[in-house]
Design an enzyme around this catalytic site. Structure first.
Site, PDB file in Angstrom:
ATOM      1  N   LYS A  37      53.677  60.348  73.602  1.00 15.71           N
ATOM      2  CA  LYS A  37      53.932  59.466  72.353  1.00 15.71           C
ATOM      3  C   LYS A  37      54.285  57.873  72.456  1.00 15.71           C
ATOM      4  CE  LYS A  37      54.852  63.314  68.996  1.00 15.71           C
ATOM      5  NZ  LYS A  37      55.113  64.159  68.274  1.00 15.71           N
ATOM      6  N   TYR A  77      47.829  64.025  61.397  1.00 15.48           N
ATOM      7  CA  TYR A  77      49.426  64.589  60.765  1.00 15.48           C
ATOM      8  C   TYR A  77      48.817  64.872  59.671  1.00 15.48           C
ATOM      9  CZ  TYR A  77      51.755  63.643  64.959  1.00 15.48           C
ATOM     10  OH  TYR A  77      52.315  64.122  66.910  1.00 15.48           O
ATOM     11  N   ASN A 140      59.770  62.534  69.970  1.00 15.77           N
ATOM     12  CA  ASN A 140      59.299  63.503  71.012  1.00 15.77           C
ATOM     13  C   ASN A 140      58.651  63.604  72.143  1.00 15.77           C
ATOM     14  OD1 ASN A 140      57.710  64.628  69.241  1.00 15.77           O
ATOM     15  ND2 ASN A 140      59.333  66.196  68.955  1.00 15.77           N
ATOM     16  N   HIS A 143      53.117  65.271  72.260  1.00 16.03           N
ATOM     17  CA  HIS A 143      52.399  66.453  70.870  1.00 16.03           C
ATOM     18  C   HIS A 143      51.588  67.078  71.975  1.00 16.03           C
ATOM     19  CE1 HIS A 143      49.975  67.878  67.611  1.00 16.03           C
ATOM     20  NE2 HIS A 143      48.586  67.772  68.404  1.00 16.03           N
ATOM     21  N   GLU A 154      41.481  69.667  66.695  1.00 17.88           N
ATOM     22  CA  GLU A 154      42.221  67.722  66.870  1.00 17.88           C
ATOM     23  C   GLU A 154      41.527  67.778  68.322  1.00 17.88           C
ATOM     24  OE1 GLU A 154      47.383  68.275  66.691  1.00 17.88           O
ATOM     25  OE2 GLU A 154      46.238  68.252  68.019  1.00 17.88           O
TER      26      GLU A 154
HETATM   27  P1  ATP Z   1      54.037  68.251  67.587  1.00 14.28           P
HETATM   28  O1  ATP Z   1      52.739  69.005  66.000  1.00 14.28           O
HETATM   29  O2  ATP Z   1      54.532  66.750  67.595  1.00 14.28           O
HETATM   30  O3  ATP Z   1      53.124  68.798  68.857  1.00 14.28           O
HETATM   31  P2  ATP Z   1      55.648  70.416  66.525  1.00 14.28           P
HETATM   32  O4  ATP Z   1      54.447  71.519  66.571  1.00 14.28           O
HETATM   33  O5  ATP Z   1      56.777  70.793  67.622  1.00 14.28           O
HETATM   34  O6  ATP Z   1      54.780  69.637  66.759  1.00 14.28           O
HETATM   35  P3  ATP Z   1      55.517  69.840  64.052  1.00 14.28           P
HETATM   36  O7  ATP Z   1      56.464  70.762  62.806  1.00 14.28           O
HETATM   37  O8  ATP Z   1      54.138  70.061  64.193  1.00 14.28           O
HETATM   38  O9  ATP Z   1      56.473  69.662  65.743  1.00 14.28           O
HETATM   39  O10 ATP Z   1      55.804  68.176  63.848  1.00 14.28           O
HETATM   40  C1  ATP Z   1      55.574  67.427  63.896  1.00 14.28           C
HETATM   41  C2  ATP Z   1      55.953  65.848  64.203  1.00 14.28           C
HETATM   42  O11 ATP Z   1      57.104  65.683  63.542  1.00 14.28           O
HETATM   43  C3  ATP Z   1      57.006  66.147  65.234  1.00 14.28           C
HETATM   44  O12 ATP Z   1      56.788  66.507  67.043  1.00 14.28           O
HETATM   45  C4  ATP Z   1      58.229  65.619  65.488  1.00 14.28           C
HETATM   46  O13 ATP Z   1      57.868  64.422  65.912  1.00 14.28           O
HETATM   47  C5  ATP Z   1      58.110  65.107  64.111  1.00 14.28           C
HETATM   48  N1  ATP Z   1      59.162  66.125  62.805  1.00 14.28           N
HETATM   49  C6  ATP Z   1      59.332  67.508  63.158  1.00 14.28           C
HETATM   50  N2  ATP Z   1      60.075  67.721  62.392  1.00 14.28           N
HETATM   51  C7  ATP Z   1      60.537  66.084  62.104  1.00 14.28           C
HETATM   52  C8  ATP Z   1      61.806  66.074  61.413  1.00 14.28           C
HETATM   53  N3  ATP Z   1      62.509  67.240  61.054  1.00 14.28           N
HETATM   54  N4  ATP Z   1      62.411  65.096  61.429  1.00 14.28           N
HETATM   55  C9  ATP Z   1      61.391  63.664  62.382  1.00 14.28           C
HETATM   56  N5  ATP Z   1      60.378  64.023  63.084  1.00 14.28           N
HETATM   57  C10 ATP Z   1      60.397  65.636  62.375  1.00 14.28           C
HETATM   58 MG    MG Z   2      53.192  70.247  65.477  1.00 11.55          MG
END
Ligand code: ATP
Ligand code: MG
Length: 166
Positions: A37, A77, A140, A143, A154
């Protein structure tokens, strides 16, 4: 009559073994989509993150650095459209370059998520990418696809089959 029933048994067994080999290969060569990211590319962490994937047995079989457009981020997303962080997430994902990549290896989806750690770096295990590099729950660093169906959407989002060299 006898010959044809023998042949039917042989060919059904051949089919069974062929299926088994295909299944085993499918498991062994599972693929997942990974994105390094913008918070990580900004701090030049691509090499360190890639080293962790490779050390964990995840081979980088396709990779490209690009700048996501807003429509691309929104489409990628779309599953989170109703979540309160959707707008901010799309803003963040377009705030700088990303590195999109296909990782291949045994149980690639689960393995990649293990190496990444929990979404929230505060809850991620020590030694994971997010624990060591993430700036926040949003920024974070990485992804990873969360299921085979997600990876199936994806991976072609960014790569044609000819771009992926295992
Ligand atoms: P990713 O899909 O990026 O691998 P993930 O599967 O661990 O991450 P998801 O729940 O799919 O988490 O959320 C997608 C992304 O949205 C997260 O990686 C983060 O960047 C963002 N995100 C998730 N929860 C929050 C939150 N509570 N506040 C802000 N951003 C968030
Ligand atoms: Mg995810």
């Amino acid at each position: 009559m006898l010959v044809s029933s023998c042949w039917a048994r042989i060919s059904s067994r051949t089919c069974f073994w062929a299926e088994l080999i295909r299944y085993a290969h499918g498991r062994a060569a599972a693929r997942t989509l990974s994105i390094i990211k913008p918070d990580a590319t900004r701090r030049d962490l691509t090499g360190q993150i890639n080293a962790r994937f490779e050390a964990a047995g995840l081979r980088i079989v396709a990779q490209r650095r690009l700048q996501l457009t807003r429509p691309q981020a929104e489409a990628f997303y779309a599953v989170h459209k109703e979540r309160p962080f959707y707008r901010s997430l799309c803003e963040f994902m377009t705030s700088g370059p990303v590195v999109v990549q296909v990782l291949e290896g045994e149980n690639a989806i689960a393995k990649n998520r293990e190496v990444m750690g929990a979404t929230d770096p505060a809850k991620a295990d020590p030694g994971t990418i997010r624990k060591d590099f993430a700036e926040s729950i949003e920024a974070n660093s990485a992804h990873g696809s969360d299921a085979p169906e997600t990876a199936a959407y994806e991976i072609p989002f960014f790569f044609a089959e000819v771009d992926i060299v295992g």
